[in-house]
Design a protein around this motif. Structure first.
Motif, PDB file in Angstrom:
ATOM      1  N   UNK A  50     -57.708  59.105  25.570  1.00 35.28           N
ATOM      2  CA  UNK A  50     -56.346  58.646  25.597  1.00 35.28           C
ATOM      3  C   UNK A  50     -55.587  58.898  24.717  1.00 35.28           C
ATOM      4  N   UNK A  51     -56.106  58.741  23.436  1.00 37.49           N
ATOM      5  CA  UNK A  51     -55.650  58.851  22.305  1.00 37.49           C
ATOM      6  C   UNK A  51     -55.106  60.494  22.193  1.00 37.49           C
ATOM      7  N   UNK A  52     -55.840  61.299  22.525  1.00 36.49           N
ATOM      8  CA  UNK A  52     -55.442  62.691  22.483  1.00 36.49           C
ATOM      9  C   UNK A  52     -54.207  62.831  23.266  1.00 36.49           C
ATOM     10  N   UNK A  58     -50.019  68.970  19.713  1.00 32.74           N
ATOM     11  CA  UNK A  58     -51.393  69.318  19.950  1.00 32.74           C
ATOM     12  C   UNK A  58     -52.054  69.519  18.422  1.00 32.74           C
ATOM     13  N   UNK A  59     -53.231  68.765  18.488  1.00 32.95           N
ATOM     14  CA  UNK A  59     -53.970  68.511  16.914  1.00 32.95           C
ATOM     15  C   UNK A  59     -55.131  69.838  16.879  1.00 32.95           C
ATOM     16  N   UNK A  60     -55.319  70.047  15.584  1.00 35.00           N
ATOM     17  CA  UNK A  60     -56.220  71.061  15.573  1.00 35.00           C
ATOM     18  C   UNK A  60     -57.677  70.625  15.976  1.00 35.00           C
ATOM     19  N   UNK A  66     -64.519  66.315  13.064  1.00 31.36           N
ATOM     20  CA  UNK A  66     -64.459  65.700  11.832  1.00 31.36           C
ATOM     21  C   UNK A  66     -64.640  64.088  12.021  1.00 31.36           C
ATOM     22  N   UNK A  67     -64.123  63.624  13.261  1.00 31.18           N
ATOM     23  CA  UNK A  67     -64.398  62.230  13.504  1.00 31.18           C
ATOM     24  C   UNK A  67     -65.899  61.965  13.887  1.00 31.18           C
ATOM     25  N   UNK A 102     -59.635  67.749  23.583  1.00 30.09           N
ATOM     26  CA  UNK A 102     -59.117  69.078  22.736  1.00 30.09           C
ATOM     27  C   UNK A 102     -59.755  70.399  23.282  1.00 30.09           C
ATOM     28  N   UNK A 103     -61.024  70.420  23.093  1.00 29.35           N
ATOM     29  CA  UNK A 103     -61.722  71.565  23.458  1.00 29.35           C
ATOM     30  C   UNK A 103     -61.488  72.012  25.091  1.00 29.35           C
TER      31      UNK A 103
END
Length: 239
Positions: A50-52, A58-60, A66-67, A102-103
């Protein structure tokens, strides 16, 4: 003198002792919920997803990794006592949800039509046929749009047939038709259904309508389990 110094020294007070009490209360609550920790994993995964989707840009792709890495470091830390271990697991689950979203977005990337196209000849293979009250709606893949380079041509287009001619079409047929196409539209209102997002994950890069009847260039058969299921659904709907 000693009595005066003790009396003058500040006492911890209720505010200073709040962090310790809050930590103790969290420890007790986590211990009481130990048997239900696993039930929070889907919630945390969903929260990361949901945060995405709430981010404005668009985040890296490395952010999710990393999280997850931060959660693993917390779990392996020598300070990982009872309150920290579930926190580490929560960070890992949250990061996994964010990273998977993201993926998946990157995996489904396909060309999107940059501007209105046509009416012009559109050629493609029938991937899906949906029966509508006023006609049929086709999803085509292996698309050919004259005048566009391969990197500009959408992987799939969705075309509505409102003038008939699609009654004999089956999944797998290769057809040509004259259609007007445009990029997938965004939400009609704030908070409304986001068709543009739906189209991205369906790899549909253009939508439009036919201005004539389709012509079958080559009859085909469904290939793969998904196309076979779509053809079975079409036959059931027709009956």
């Amino acid at each position: 003198m000693g009595i005066v110094d003790i009396a003058a020294s500040p006492s911890p007070g209720p505010v200073a002792g709040f962090p310790a009490r809050a930590l103790a209360a969290l420890r007790r609550r986590l211990e009481a919920e130990r048997e239900r920790w696993v039930l929070w994993l889907p919630v945390l995964l969903g929260s990361g997803i949901a945060l995405y989707f709430e981010l404005p840009a668009e985040p890296p792709q490395w952010v999710g990794v990393a999280i997850v890495g931060l959660g693993v470091l917390l779990a392996w830390s020598a300070m990982a006592g009872v309150p920290v271990r579930p926190l580490a697991l929560a960070v890992v689950a949250f990061g996994a949800g964010f990273g998977v979203a993201t993926w998946r977005t990157a995996q489904m990337e396909a060309p999107v039509l940059a501007r209105a196209y046509g009416p012009a000849v559109v050629e493609g293979r029938v991937l899906e046929v949906t029966l509508l009250p006023a006609g049929r709606r086709l999803v085509l893949d292996d698309v050919v749009l004259r005048g566009l380079r391969d990197e500009e041509t959408p992987a799939r287009v969705r075309v509505s047939l409102s003038r008939g001619g699609g009654e004999r079409l089956t999944t797998g047929d290769r057809i040509t038709l004259v259609a007007a196409l445009s990029p997938p539209p965004g939400p009609a209102a704030p908070g409304a259904f986001d068709f543009q997002r739906f189209a991205w994950f369906a790899r549909i890069g253009a939508v439009g309508y036919a201005v004539g009847k389709p012509t079958v260039v080559q009859a085909g058969q469904p290939s793969g389990i998904i196309m076979w299921i779509d053809e079975l659904r079409r036959r059931l709907s027709a009956r």
